[in-house]
Design an enzyme around this catalytic site. Structure first.
Site, PDB file in Angstrom:
ATOM      1  N   ALA A  18       0.899  -1.081   0.067  1.00 31.70           N
ATOM      2  CA  ALA A  18       0.009   0.169   0.048  1.00 31.70           C
ATOM      3  C   ALA A  18       0.727   1.171   0.104  1.00 31.70           C
ATOM      4  CB  ALA A  18      -0.913   0.031   1.230  1.00 31.70           C
ATOM      5  N   ARG A  24      -4.213   8.841  -8.831  1.00 29.67           N
ATOM      6  CA  ARG A  24      -5.403   9.015  -9.621  1.00 29.67           C
ATOM      7  C   ARG A  24      -6.459   9.219  -8.687  1.00 29.67           C
ATOM      8  NH1 ARG A  24      -6.796   5.058 -13.876  1.00 29.67           N
ATOM      9  NH2 ARG A  24      -5.187   3.709 -13.158  1.00 29.67           N
ATOM     10  N   GLY A 110      -3.331  -3.652  -1.266  1.00 35.22           N
ATOM     11  CA  GLY A 110      -4.263  -2.875  -0.666  1.00 35.22           C
ATOM     12  C   GLY A 110      -5.398  -2.257  -1.388  1.00 35.22           C
ATOM     13  N   ASP A 111      -5.085  -2.091  -2.524  1.00 39.92           N
ATOM     14  CA  ASP A 111      -6.034  -1.533  -3.370  1.00 39.92           C
ATOM     15  C   ASP A 111      -6.630  -2.771  -4.380  1.00 39.92           C
ATOM     16  OD1 ASP A 111      -4.074  -2.254  -5.058  1.00 39.92           O
ATOM     17  OD2 ASP A 111      -3.725  -0.092  -5.819  1.00 39.92           O
ATOM     18  N   ASN A 236      -8.092   2.455  -8.616  1.00 37.58           N
ATOM     19  CA  ASN A 236      -6.996   3.329  -8.811  1.00 37.58           C
ATOM     20  C   ASN A 236      -7.588   4.692  -8.871  1.00 37.58           C
ATOM     21  OD1 ASN A 236      -4.669   1.693  -8.862  1.00 37.58           O
ATOM     22  ND2 ASN A 236      -5.707   0.796 -10.630  1.00 37.58           N
ATOM     23  N   ARG A 325     -30.823   7.233  13.140  1.00 39.36           N
ATOM     24  CA  ARG A 325     -29.225   7.612  13.411  1.00 39.36           C
ATOM     25  C   ARG A 325     -28.727   6.747  14.653  1.00 39.36           C
ATOM     26  NH1 ARG A 325     -29.543  13.672  14.636  1.00 39.36           N
ATOM     27  NH2 ARG A 325     -27.190  13.432  14.948  1.00 39.36           N
ATOM     28  N   LYS A 343     -32.760   9.564  17.264  1.00 44.54           N
ATOM     29  CA  LYS A 343     -31.107   9.589  17.498  1.00 44.54           C
ATOM     30  C   LYS A 343     -30.902   9.172  19.132  1.00 44.54           C
ATOM     31  CE  LYS A 343     -28.910  12.215  19.639  1.00 44.54           C
ATOM     32  NZ  LYS A 343     -28.217  13.219  20.327  1.00 44.54           N
ATOM     33  N   ALA A 415     -51.990  18.956  23.433  1.00 47.14           N
ATOM     34  CA  ALA A 415     -51.078  19.220  22.080  1.00 47.14           C
ATOM     35  C   ALA A 415     -50.752  20.804  22.502  1.00 47.14           C
ATOM     36  CB  ALA A 415     -52.356  19.068  21.075  1.00 47.14           C
TER      37      ALA A 415
END
Ligand code: UD1
Ligand code: CA
Length: 457
Positions: A18, A24, A110-111, A236, A325, A343, A415
């Site tokens: 790596a 690129r 690694g790629d 790449n 979330r 959340k 309400a």
């Protein structure tokens, strides 16, 4: 016929290359840390290799080594290659880390993150077949051989490895291409590398030349050919990253359906690497799963939901247009409807928030009903506070629950209330102005104003 002997139990070391510049990608983030399905590509690769229980893992890095150190922690060792003088030179940088290592070495990129465990295993098994190859090369036959290095082989035995730039026209016509991945014995690897020169078109130390060196010693080198070019596809550029993401998602969708989930429009559902789906789950159109989602049996996720870090228990219904979330827990048969955000909040069994609501840092009791437009005001600009709502409580529409606050079991919040003090069990809380009632006032107002307007004409 000799009986195929199973490979001896030898320790395994991974050397993951790596150190390439990754130009690129045009990115400040190290290439191998770009995520696919919410997980850095390097971690996909290491996870597949981990299934082989490697004793050692060495990642060869150049620029951006701090990023890799942070991402890997102590799960792998780093070896630095600076400057980068080629793939062979890169592997050499692992020599001191692997000093005295007696076992097999698998060289990965690694790629090239989606090599299957079975393929890695096939390479290692081939290394221990009776003809005792010095090197096992993983090759593939792409539609277009492009600039790949060529593997000149006969009956699975490699006679020459040649880079495209160094290849003759005849060699370039060969369609068997080098994936870059290799298996070699640790006891032999560095001696072979030590004999590799850089007298070639690119002036680099080619890893591929260890095959040529071994051949010159009359050692056999073998090739394993994958029938799936996608598994050795390198990443790449951002476009290749997106293609890899697309292929990963396609496979995952098929897997989800094979495991018993209904995807109404599979191509519009996006999973994370760790999404867990139970049986008889229905996922409608345009749903995105971020990391950390677990969905139990019988859950229905309606269209256009975004879900991350959430646990959905059996029989839950979510959406359409809901956002869950991290820390959202919907217990059995809870319901979260349209334009609701949750959340760090638990909706206990059967609790409902069906419309236009924000529940943050909250605990919603079983069977509670959260009216449309309810907001937990959990943040004062400095700290976050919790809202606790009791079982079967009824929160009227458009209420603001100003945390920290507790609403008791079976309580009713009228309400439009802004509740800033705790509500007891069974209490009615109504927080809004006294109503002014003026019968006929509006009629008189309209009459007076119409008259005024007519006079001005
Ligand atoms: C290499 C192979 C080629 C093969 C191709 C597959 C050699 C000489 N060539 O070519 O036969 O078809 O991969 O994609 O091995 N790297 C380093 N340090 C370096 C150079 C490279 O760590 O000094 C790493 C890169 O980060 C990358 C991998 O090695 O992960 C391959 O490098 P790359 O430049 O893409 O190799 P190619 O020249 O394309
Ligand atoms: Ca490459």
């Amino acid at each position: 016929m000799t009986e195929a002997s199973s490979p001896p139990e030898r320790p395994l070391a991974l050397v993951v290359l790596a150190a390439g510049k990754g130009t690129r990608m045009k990115s400040d983030l190290h290439k191998v840390l770009h995520p696919i399905a919410g997980r850095p590509m390097l971690m996909h690769l290491l996870a597949s290799a981990d299934a082989l229980d490697p004793a050692r893992k060495v990642v060869v890095v150049g620029a951006g080594r701090e990023q890799l150190a942070a991402a890997l922690g102590d799960s792998a060792e780093l070896a630095v290659q600076d400057p980068q003088l080629g793939t062979g030179h890169a592997v050499q940088q692992a020599e001191s880390a692997l000093a005295g290592f007696a076992g097999d070495v698998l060289i990965l990129y690694g790629d090239v993150p989606f090599v299957r465990t079975e393929t890695m295993r096939a390479m290692l098994e081939r290394l221990h077949e009776p003809d005792n190859p010095a090197v096992v090369v993983l090759a593939f036959e792409p539609e277009d051989a492009l600039q790949y290095g060529r593997v000149i082989a006969e009956n699975g035995v490699v006679t020459k490895m040649v880079e495209h730039k160094d290849a003759s026209a005849e060699e370039r016509a060969c369609r068997l291409c080098n994936s870059g991945l290799m298996a070699v014995r640790g006891e032999e690897l560095f001696a072979l590398l030590g004999r590799v020169g850089n007298d070639n078109a690119q002036g680099e130390y080619y890893l591929t030349d260890i095959v040529n060196v071994a051949n010159s010693d009359r050692r056999v080198c073998a090739v394993v050919v994958t029938d799936d070019p996608d598994e050795v596809a390198g990443i790449n550029s951002r476009a290749e990253l997106a293609e890899a993401e697309g292929r990963w998602q396609k496979k995952r969708r098929l897997q989800a359906m094979a495991d018993g989930a209904s995807l109404v429009a599979p191509e519009t559902v996006w999973f994370s690497w760790d999404t867990v789906l139970g049986r008889d789950v229905t996922v409608e159109q345009n749903v995105v799963f971020g990391p950390g989602v677990t969905v139990a049996v019988g859950v229905v996720i309606h269209a256009f939901c975004h879900i991350e870090g959430a646990r959905l228990e059996s029989g839950v219904s979510v959406g359409p247009f809901a956002r869950l979330r991290p820390g959202a827990v919907l217990e059995e048969k809870a319901r979260v409807g349209n334009f609701v955000e949750v959340k760090n909040a638990v909706l206990h069994a059967g609790a409902k928030a069906n419309h236009l609501t924000y529940l943050g840092d909250a605990d919603v009791g079983a069977g509670a009903n959260i009216g449309a437009g309810t907001i937990t005001c959990n943040y004062d600009g400095y700290f976050k506070y919790r809202t606790v709502i009791g079982e079967r409580a009824f929160i009227g529409s458009n209420s603001a629950l100003i945390a920290p606050v507790k609403i008791g079991a079976d309580a009713i919040v009228a309400a439009g209330s802004a509740v800033s003090r705790d509500v007891a069990d069974g209490e009615l809380r109504l927080v809004r102005a006294e109503q002014l009632v003026k019968p006929g006032w509006a009629d008189r107002f309209h009459d007076a104003m119409k008259r005024k307007k007519a006079e001005r004409k």
